[in-house]
Design an enzyme around this catalytic site. Structure first.
Site, mmCIF file in Angstrom:
data_model
loop_
_atom_site.group_PDB
_atom_site.id
_atom_site.type_symbol
_atom_site.label_atom_id
_atom_site.label_comp_id
_atom_site.label_asym_id
_atom_site.label_seq_id
_atom_site.Cartn_x
_atom_site.Cartn_y
_atom_site.Cartn_z
ATOM 1 N N CYS A 8 0.852 -1.198 0.000
ATOM 2 C CA CYS A 8 0.000 0.000 0.000
ATOM 3 C C CYS A 8 0.886 1.245 0.000
ATOM 4 O O CYS A 8 2.099 1.138 -0.196
ATOM 5 C CB CYS A 8 -0.994 -0.012 1.162
ATOM 6 N N ARG A 14 -3.290 -0.449 5.507
ATOM 7 C CA ARG A 14 -3.913 -1.511 4.720
ATOM 8 C C ARG A 14 -3.030 -2.737 4.489
ATOM 9 O O ARG A 14 -3.484 -3.868 4.709
ATOM 10 C CB ARG A 14 -4.381 -0.950 3.363
ATOM 11 N N ASP A 127 -9.993 2.814 1.826
ATOM 12 C CA ASP A 127 -8.828 3.474 2.412
ATOM 13 C C ASP A 127 -9.253 4.196 3.695
ATOM 14 O O ASP A 127 -10.034 5.139 3.640
ATOM 15 C CB ASP A 127 -8.244 4.470 1.397
HETATM 16 P P1 4NP Z 1 -1.661 2.970 4.170
HETATM 17 O O1 4NP Z 1 -2.200 4.349 4.776
HETATM 18 O O2 4NP Z 1 -1.178 3.275 2.783
HETATM 19 O O3 4NP Z 1 -2.860 2.097 4.173
HETATM 20 O O4 4NP Z 1 -0.559 2.499 5.103
HETATM 21 C C1 4NP Z 1 -1.559 5.569 4.615
HETATM 22 C C2 4NP Z 1 -0.456 5.873 5.385
HETATM 23 C C3 4NP Z 1 0.183 7.082 5.234
HETATM 24 C C4 4NP Z 1 -0.290 7.985 4.311
HETATM 25 C C5 4NP Z 1 -1.401 7.695 3.539
HETATM 26 C C6 4NP Z 1 -2.043 6.472 3.687
HETATM 27 N N1 4NP Z 1 0.343 9.211 4.175
HETATM 28 O O5 4NP Z 1 -0.110 10.033 3.338
HETATM 29 O O6 4NP Z 1 1.348 9.485 4.845
#
Ligand code: 4NP
Length: 158
Positions: A8, A14, A127
């Site tokens: 991800c 995720r 998300d």
């Molecule tokens: P992930 O969630 O991709 O599901 O781990 C996120 C974690 C960090 C960020 C965005 C989504 N971010 O923009 O820093």
């Protein structure tokens, strides 16, 4: 050995949820020895001077509700060399897939998949980053992981 890399954007919500849900499903069926399951990020947003952040607390809490621990997991970035090390490289959304191809190169062996296809769906894993809804994310990922396990059995890979 079936080698799976979930991917991800940040590797704190995720994809670690997918890693630990899949590990639980596989372990519950006594199949752990046949699998290598990891997760990683397309970005370095959650990695500072080589040290990754732990799993985001609400994601950890959602896993815990289902008796799953994500202790000891820290964010790491997907590497180009991972393409040869894994059989299934599974992104959570369309943007992840695009960024994975940027890192991994052309998908010559067709190992890159979008997560919800294993549940017969063409949409993205919900998300939780902006919605804060980790339950829907859990349910999507659980559905896809069960579908993936079924797919592997049907293909006689396990
Ligand atoms: P992930 O969630 O991709 O599901 O781990 C996120 C974690 C960090 C960020 C965005 C989504 N971010 O923009 O820093």
């Amino acid at each position: 050995m079936i080698r799976i890399m979930f991917v991800c954007h940040g590797n704190i919500c995720r994809s670690p949820m997918a890693e630990f849900i899949m590990k639980k499903l596989v372990n519950d069926e006594g199949l752990s020895e046949q699998f290598l399951i990891r997760s990683s990020a397309t970005s370095t947003e959650e990695i500072w001077h080589g040290q990754g952040n732990p799993v985001y607390p609400p994601a950890k809490a959602e896993l815990k509700k289902h008796g799953i621990s994500a202790d000891g997991k820290y964010a790491v970035q997907l590497q180009a060399s991972d393409y040869d090390k894994y059989d299934y490289l599974i992104g959570m959304d369309t943007m992840n897939i695009r960024n994975m191809k940027r890192i991994l190169g052309a998908d010559k062996e067709e190992k890159i998949y979008k997560m919800m296809t294993f549940a017969g769906r063409s949409d993205d894993v919900a998300d939780p980053w902006y919605s804060g809804d980790f339950r829907t994310t859990y349910n999507d990922i659980d559905e896809a992981c069960r579908g993936l396990l079924k797919y592997l059995k049907e293909r006689n890979e396990i």
